[in-house]
Design a protein around this motif. Structure first.
Motif, PDB file in Angstrom:
ATOM      1  N   TRP A  35       0.829  -1.217   0.000  1.00  0.00           N
ATOM      2  CA  TRP A  35       0.000   0.000   0.000  1.00  0.00           C
ATOM      3  C   TRP A  35       0.857   1.259   0.000  1.00  0.00           C
ATOM      4  CZ3 TRP A  35      -5.310   1.417   0.697  1.00  0.00           C
ATOM      5  CH2 TRP A  35      -6.206   0.361   0.514  1.00  0.00           C
ATOM      6  N   THR A  40      -0.300  -0.330  -4.202  1.00  0.00           N
ATOM      7  CA  THR A  40      -1.182  -1.377  -4.698  1.00  0.00           C
ATOM      8  C   THR A  40      -2.654  -1.159  -4.349  1.00  0.00           C
ATOM      9  OG1 THR A  40      -0.697  -2.714  -2.736  1.00  0.00           O
ATOM     10  CG2 THR A  40       0.638  -3.126  -4.703  1.00  0.00           C
ATOM     11  N   GLY A  41      -2.934  -0.726  -3.134  1.00  0.00           N
ATOM     12  CA  GLY A  41      -4.326  -0.557  -2.716  1.00  0.00           C
ATOM     13  C   GLY A  41      -5.044   0.534  -3.486  1.00  0.00           C
ATOM     14  N   TRP A  44      -5.477  -0.466  -7.161  1.00  0.00           N
ATOM     15  CA  TRP A  44      -6.623  -1.367  -7.324  1.00  0.00           C
ATOM     16  C   TRP A  44      -7.932  -0.575  -7.281  1.00  0.00           C
ATOM     17  CZ3 TRP A  44     -10.474  -2.147  -3.683  1.00  0.00           C
ATOM     18  CH2 TRP A  44     -11.416  -3.123  -4.013  1.00  0.00           C
ATOM     19  N   ASP A  47      -8.530   1.350 -10.455  1.00  0.00           N
ATOM     20  CA  ASP A  47      -9.031   0.485 -11.526  1.00  0.00           C
ATOM     21  C   ASP A  47     -10.525   0.230 -11.356  1.00  0.00           C
ATOM     22  OD1 ASP A  47      -8.709  -1.367 -13.811  1.00  0.00           O
ATOM     23  OD2 ASP A  47      -9.182  -2.890 -12.289  1.00  0.00           O
ATOM     24  N   VAL A  48     -10.946  -0.057 -10.129  1.00  0.00           N
ATOM     25  CA  VAL A  48     -12.369  -0.292  -9.859  1.00  0.00           C
ATOM     26  C   VAL A  48     -13.172   0.974 -10.172  1.00  0.00           C
ATOM     27  CG1 VAL A  48     -14.072  -0.770  -8.042  1.00  0.00           C
ATOM     28  CG2 VAL A  48     -11.944  -2.082  -8.140  1.00  0.00           C
ATOM     29  N   ASP A 114     -18.856  -6.014  -6.627  1.00  0.00           N
ATOM     30  CA  ASP A 114     -18.157  -7.128  -5.985  1.00  0.00           C
ATOM     31  C   ASP A 114     -19.023  -7.688  -4.864  1.00  0.00           C
ATOM     32  OD1 ASP A 114     -16.485  -8.867  -4.635  1.00  0.00           O
ATOM     33  OD2 ASP A 114     -14.737  -7.551  -4.755  1.00  0.00           O
TER      34      ASP A 114
END
Length: 150
Positions: A35, A40-41, A44, A47-48, A114
Motif C-alpha cells: 500500500w 497497490t491498494g 486497485w 481500476d475499480v 463485488d
C-alpha cells in the motif's frame, strides 16, 4: 429486555468490540508495504473506480483520491487501525462508529459490483448503526469510565 448470560448493554458492548476486532483484522492483513511503497491498494481502487457504472464515483475518485495516492493509502490503512482501536477500547466511540459507517458506505459504493465485499461492508455498516443508536459505549468502554458521551 431479557437476555442470556449478559445484560443487553453488555451484549451491545460485545457487538461493538467485535466490530472493532473486525477493523483490526482488516488492518492486520493489509500488505502495508504494498500500500505505502508500491501503491497497490489505491491502484486497485483506481481500476475499480475507472470502470464504475456511476459517473459520480469515477469523478469523485479522480478529484479526491487520484491526485494524492500516497496520502490516501495512509488515510485508509490507518483509519482502519484507528477505528479498531477506538471501538475495542470504547474511546471516542460515537465518532468511531460514524466514521466506520461512512467508510463502509464508501467501500460499498466503490465496490458495488463485488458481491463478496458487499456482504461484509453491509454487515459492518449495520453493526455500526445499531451500536451507535443503542449507545453501545455505555458499558465496557473508556468513554463510560471517563464520562464522555453520557
Amino acid at each position: 429486555m431479557q437476555t442470556v448470560w449478559l445484560t443487553g448493554a453488555e451484549w451491545l458492548a460485545v457487538l461493538r468490540i467485535g466490530l472493532g476486532l473486525w477493523w483490526l483484522e482488516s488492518w492486520r492483513h493489509k500488505d502495508r508495504e504494498g500500500w505505502f511503497e508500491r501503491g497497490t491498494g489505491i491502484a486497485w481502487a483506481a481500476d475499480v473506480a475507472s470502470r464504475h457504472r456511476w459517473a459520480a464515483v469515477r469523478t469523485g475518485f479522480e478529484k479526491v483520491v487520484a491526485p494524492r495516492p500516497k496520502l490516501m493509502a495512509y488515510v485508509v490503512v490507518y483509519a482502519e487501525l484507528a477505528l479498531g482501536l477506538g471501538l475495542v477500547s470504547g474511546f471516542l466511540t460515537p465518532i468511531a462508529l460514524i466514521a466506520g459507517l461512512l467508510l463502509n458506505l464508501l467501500y460499498l459504493v466503490l465496490m458495488i459490483h463485488d458481491w463478496a465485499e458487499q456482504g461484509q461492508n453491509a454487515m459492518m455498516a449495520l453493526i455500526s448503526l445499531v451500536a451507535l443508536l443503542a449507545l453501545s459505549w455505555q458499558t465496557w468502554s473508556l468513554d463510560s469510565a471517563i464520562g464522555l458521551f453520557l
